[in-house]
Scaffold this active site. Structure first.
Site, PDB file in Angstrom:
ATOM      1  CB  SER A 175     -16.573  19.839 -40.597  1.00  0.00           C
ATOM      2  OG  SER A 175     -15.821  18.912 -39.860  1.00  0.00           O
TER       3      SER A 175
ATOM      4  CG  ASN B 217     -19.228  24.195 -36.638  1.00  0.00           C
ATOM      5  OD1 ASN B 217     -20.051  24.818 -37.314  1.00  0.00           O
ATOM      6  ND2 ASN B 217     -19.371  24.007 -35.333  1.00  0.00           N
TER       7      ASN B 217
ATOM      8  CG  HIS C 291     -19.024  19.510 -35.743  1.00  0.00           C
ATOM      9  ND1 HIS C 291     -17.879  20.280 -35.770  1.00  0.00           N
ATOM     10  CD2 HIS C 291     -19.018  18.783 -36.892  1.00  0.00           C
ATOM     11  CE1 HIS C 291     -17.198  20.015 -36.877  1.00  0.00           C
ATOM     12  NE2 HIS C 291     -17.874  19.124 -37.574  1.00  0.00           N
TER      13      HIS C 291
END
Length: 280
Positions: A110, A134, A255
């Site tokens: 992320s 992700n 995610h």
């Protein structure tokens, strides 16, 4: 390790996922285990280094694994209000200097992926391989507006604990443990550190987006097919641009794939770590 000032600090209590930390000279908390080539792990906004626990346990069998708390998260010192993704990349470079790491494999999740992408764009000679888990790539206007609105609301509403859980997980019972841990980490995060990081994350997706055509090291772009923000299309776009890139899409996950599908992610990361660089 000789040559720099590290202080051992007590680990936080997060159920049965607890990693003892040391503090680098620059104030970054990290957990280190294993021997071999260095593998640096960077988590996403609101998380802490324990989010990599399944990968730490497995990949430390073959590598020197160093997982960090991002600035303002876990036990790491924060960055100033107004810091951008460029400042987070500079933080990472400083940490590599503190640890005397001339060259590393780097995996980010992320926002950690965004920082990793900035690192390979800014000091590519120090990155042997990159795994982009992700991670976002040039959000569309609606997604960009939504994430900027969430960033702007933090000052008034604090850390959002429910929204991420809804976006990051499905309703399947197999994700319950990961969902519970993620909620706990969001509850523990420092609000100011979270706000600084989230603002940098919200505005940072188009800062280093055009770096991939210049990246020659092995580059894996991994996400879940149900991730609404770090989409398979994003992963495939970046992989197509990178000279030695490939995409991996995990079906049935969103995610937090490294927690909800740890065995699959570990296999893919072992494949990535075994890939030799072949410049094109």
């Amino acid at each position: 390790m000789a040559g720099f000032d590290h202080t051992l600090v007590a680990p936080p209590e997060v159920g049965d996922l607890v990693c003892p930390r040391r503090i680098s000279a620059g104030g970054t908390a990290y957990h280190e285990v294993g021997e071999g080539e260095a593998l640096l792990l960077i988590h996403g906004v609101g998380m802490r280094l324990e989010a990599w626990a399944p990968q730490i346990a497995e990949l430390a069998k073959t590598h020197r694994v160093i997982a960090v708390d991002m600035p303002g998260h876990g036990e790491s010192a924060g960055l100033p209000v107004g810091s951008t993704i460029v400042d987070f990349v500079a933080w990472l470079g400083g940490f590599l200097d503190d640890m005397q790491l001339a060259r590393v494999n780097i995996a980010g999740h992320s926002m950690g992926a965004m920082i990793s992408g900035g690192a390979v764009a800014t000091f590519p000679e120090r990155i042997a391989r990159i795994a982009y888990l992700n991670g976002v790539h040039r959000r569309d206007p609606d997604a960009k507006a939504a994430v900027l609105a969430r960033a702007a609301s933090i000052a008034a509403t604090g850390v959002d604990k429910e929204g991420p859980l809804l976006r990051w997980f499905g309703s399947d019972p197999q994700s319950d443990r990961a969902r519970q841990l993620t909620r706990r980490w969001l509850e523990q995060v420092n609000p100011e550190g979270y706000a600084v990081a989230y603002s940098a994350f919200a505005a940072g997706d188009d800062v280093f987006y055009n770096c991939w055509a210049k990246v020659v090291c092995p580059a894996m772009f991994l996400t879940g097919d149900g991730d609404p923000n770090s989409t398979p299309e994003m992963a495939e776009t970046m992989a197509a641009q990178a000279r030695n890139g490939w995409a991996r899409i995990i079906v049935g996950h969103r995610h937090m794939v490294n927690l909800t599908a740890p065995g699959i992610v570990n296999d893919m990361m072992r494949e990535w770590l075994a890939t030799e660089e072949r410049p094109k």
